[in-house]
Design an enzyme around this catalytic site. Structure first.
Site, mmCIF file in Angstrom:
data_model
loop_
_atom_site.group_PDB
_atom_site.id
_atom_site.type_symbol
_atom_site.label_atom_id
_atom_site.label_comp_id
_atom_site.label_asym_id
_atom_site.label_seq_id
_atom_site.Cartn_x
_atom_site.Cartn_y
_atom_site.Cartn_z
ATOM 1 N N LYS A 47 6.643 -6.848 -10.787
ATOM 2 C CA LYS A 47 7.504 -6.215 -11.765
ATOM 3 C C LYS A 47 8.944 -6.198 -11.253
ATOM 4 C CE LYS A 47 7.908 -1.527 -12.187
ATOM 5 N NZ LYS A 47 8.768 -0.840 -11.215
ATOM 6 N N ASP A 68 0.662 -4.987 -11.687
ATOM 7 C CA ASP A 68 1.170 -3.615 -11.815
ATOM 8 C C ASP A 68 0.429 -2.818 -10.755
ATOM 9 O OD1 ASP A 68 1.300 -0.818 -12.500
ATOM 10 O OD2 ASP A 68 2.156 -1.452 -14.400
ATOM 11 N N HIS A 69 1.155 -2.399 -9.726
ATOM 12 C CA HIS A 69 0.432 -1.868 -8.559
ATOM 13 C C HIS A 69 -0.297 -0.553 -8.876
ATOM 14 C CE1 HIS A 69 3.905 0.793 -7.786
ATOM 15 N NE2 HIS A 69 3.077 1.499 -7.044
ATOM 16 N N LYS A 93 -4.633 1.386 -7.726
ATOM 17 C CA LYS A 93 -4.982 2.722 -7.225
ATOM 18 C C LYS A 93 -6.412 3.054 -7.658
ATOM 19 C CE LYS A 93 -0.187 4.356 -7.607
ATOM 20 N NZ LYS A 93 0.288 4.435 -6.222
ATOM 21 N N GLU A 129 7.976 12.193 -8.982
ATOM 22 C CA GLU A 129 8.287 11.757 -7.620
ATOM 23 C C GLU A 129 9.198 12.776 -6.959
ATOM 24 O OE1 GLU A 129 8.555 7.401 -6.825
ATOM 25 O OE2 GLU A 129 9.281 7.406 -8.878
ATOM 26 N N ASP A 133 11.856 1.333 -15.303
ATOM 27 C CA ASP A 133 11.204 1.239 -13.993
ATOM 28 C C ASP A 133 9.737 1.669 -14.057
ATOM 29 O OD1 ASP A 133 11.119 0.827 -11.200
ATOM 30 O OD2 ASP A 133 11.541 2.931 -10.795
ATOM 31 N N HIS A 174 3.787 1.200 -15.404
ATOM 32 C CA HIS A 174 2.842 2.120 -14.758
ATOM 33 C C HIS A 174 2.293 3.197 -15.709
ATOM 34 C CE1 HIS A 174 4.333 0.081 -11.352
ATOM 35 N NE2 HIS A 174 5.324 0.880 -11.043
#
Ligand code: BG6
Length: 523
Positions: free
Chosen positions: A181, A210-211, A215, A249, A268, A273
């Site tokens: 991304k 998409d990291h 998860k 975050e 972002d 995400h």
């Protein structure tokens, strides 16, 4: 993502994953941060758990000259810095030397300008020698760990050099491209990038990563919903009042001002995400566990997401607070920056399951804690037979899926408070991953890289999915690009966004849940 294994108990999970077949992995941006912090630690973990191909080569491509030994040295230093450091992404207790040496033995480097065809001729030679030395069979995974402006040019050069061809027959091999991304920065640019990539290679060769999908707790949403019969009947507009997704975050923009300034929180985090999490919650049950079946159902959600109007969006920017500087004082950030570091949205999904159920999303930097949480609020009981009970004031039932850093699922409900009176109290049942399963050494990229190697696209974005997500947010991006400058900063570092974010829900008679604080998850 291999097909689910049936576990007899929490302590005896049969391993169904086997080592990936022979291949070379080529990393563009070998000297970069992503490679050092996440990709190579993930390869190390794959090697340690026996999933790395037996016949494997790792080729690093970078502008800067670097021998394989120098590259290995820098990568090892990064891995060593993870040992015993609980704050790092990688959970490594000790570096296993044999495993590391195996990786080192597979390493080669290619130096060159990414826009220069000669670089790709050198890469071709490196791939050929890897095929000879390591028996990779000519299979290659090209990983674009570079700035997004290089995505199309590198793909084009690979195509022009013939490196993306997948010949049939006895000398046949596969070639795949992993695209990081951001995949575009608007609907139009995402479409352009898709067009460019698809003119060079087939969709089945493209892995848009998409990291968040790496998860465990995000993947677990699928298991939770579709491996249990008890939730699905209540998973709809009849029983659900609304859904809140928070990706908070604690960190600020750090040293990434140059990237973040033209990007902002919406681009972002949201079309990628946060929408991935939303799709897992909202998708229809797939008819099977195949990549296309799951991606089709997720694509349906994206296609049915109502295009946002600017009134459904709130933006914020952090100012100084909590002993830290404001966004505008961060390196590489304009002193009068209009970039948002926080966004809150109200979304609707136009289908039978979700009509009338708002999905509220928020994400931001420098909020009160790091926490990713999905909270599903159920409708109240239709009638309470207890004296003096104001149904409207009764605490609601929440199902909370904590993705990180807490990894748990909790259900909040009412119980009788012990004593002679029929008084109610709020209680919760909670499942914590850590109580049931040992922590895996995992940086989150292991499954994703392994899936690329075995050709499983389940956890990757398809062209249509990416375009639909940009379509949803585009009017807000347009309005924010044109609208008058907001009164930024409008939240202090350490707060959970601006007041306007609270008004967004208050207008619907609802309120955000408190962001879970470390060690004190809620409910
Ligand atoms: C990245 C964003 O994709 O995801 C970052 O560019 C963000 O701004 C990060 O901090 C969050 O990922 P994680 O895995 O740390 O929650």
């Amino acid at each position: 993502m291999s097909a689910p294994a049936l576990a007899a108990s929490a302590t005896a999970v049969p391993a169904t994953a086997v080592p990936a077949g022979p291949c070379a992995m080529v990393i563009f941006g070998a000297g970069g941060d992503l490679t050092r912090r996440l990709l190579v630690p993930a390869l190390y973990n794959l090697a340690r758990t026996g999933l790395l191909p037996e016949h494997f080569a790792l080729i690093g491509v970078d502008m800067a000259p670097m021998t394989p030994a120098e590259w290995a040295g820098r990568l090892r230093a990064m891995l060593e810095s993870f040992i015993g450091s609980p704050g790092s992404e990688s959970r490594i207790d000790a570096l296993d030397d044999a495993t590391w040496q195996r990786l080192v033995g597979a390493m080669a480097t290619v130096q060159g300008d990414l826009n220069d065809q000669a670089t790709y001729q050198r890469l071709r030679a490196a791939l050929q020698s890897a095929a000879g030395a390591h028996g990779t069979g000519g299979n290659a995974l090209f990983y674009l760990a570079v700035a997004d402006r290089f995505f199309a040019p590198v793909a084009e050069q690979l195509g022009r050099a013939g490196l993306l061809a997948e010949p049939d027959g006895p000398d046949g091999h596969w070639r795949r491209l992993v695209v990081e991304k951001p995949f575009g920065h608007s609907l139009e640019s995402a479409r352009d990038l898709n067009r460019q990539l698809r003119s060079i290679m087939a969709e089945r060769q493209i892995y848009r990563i998409d990291h968040f999908l790496g998860k465990e707790t995000v993947q677990n949403i699928l298991a939770f919903r579709f491996a249990n019969g008890i939730f699905e009947p209540i998973w709809n507009r009849d029983r659900i009042d609304h859904v809140q997704i928070t990706v908070a975050e604690r960190l600020g923009v750090e040293h990434r001002g140059r990237f973040y300034e033209p990007t902002g929180a919406l681009r972002d985090m949201v079309p990628n995400h946060v929408f991935q999490i939303l799709a897992m919650i909202a998708m229809e049950p797939p008819g099977g566990f195949g990549a296309e079946r799951i991606r089709d159902r997720k694509a349906d959600v994206f296609a049915q997401l109502r295009t946002l109007s600017p009134e459904d969006a709130v933006r914020g920017q952090y100012g100084p607070g909590d002993g830290v500087a404001g966004y505008r004082a961060e390196p590489d950030v304009a002193a009068d920056s209009g970039t948002e570091t926080f966004v809150a949205l109200r979304l609707g999904i136009d289908n039978w399951r979700w009509a009338g159920v708002p999905f509220y999303l928020r994400t931001g930097k420098r909020m009160s804690a790091r926490a990713t949480e999905v909270a599903i609020r159920f409708k109240p009981a239709p009638f309470a037979p207890f004296a003096d009970t104001d149904l409207a004031a009764m605490p609601p039932n929440w199902l909370v899926l904590d993705v990180q850093p807490e990894e748990r699922i909790a259900l909040q409900f009412e119980v009788k408070r012990p004593g002679p009176a029929m008084a109610l109290a709020t209680a919760a049942m909670s499942f914590r991953y850590a109580d049931w399963f040992p922590r895996l050494p995992n940086v989150g990229y292991e499954t994703l890289i392994y899936d690329c190697m075995i050709g499983d696209q389940t956890l990757f974005q398809r062209a249509d999915m990416v375009e639909e997500t940009w379509r949803v947010v585009q009017p807000v991006l347009d309005a924010w690009a044109e609208g008058p400058p907001p009164h930024f900063p409008n939240y202090a570092a350490g707060q959970d966004g601006p007041d306007a974010a609270h008004r967004l829900l208050a207008a619907d008679g609802r309120a955000w849940r408190a962001v879970p604080q470390p060690g004190k998850p809620s409910p």
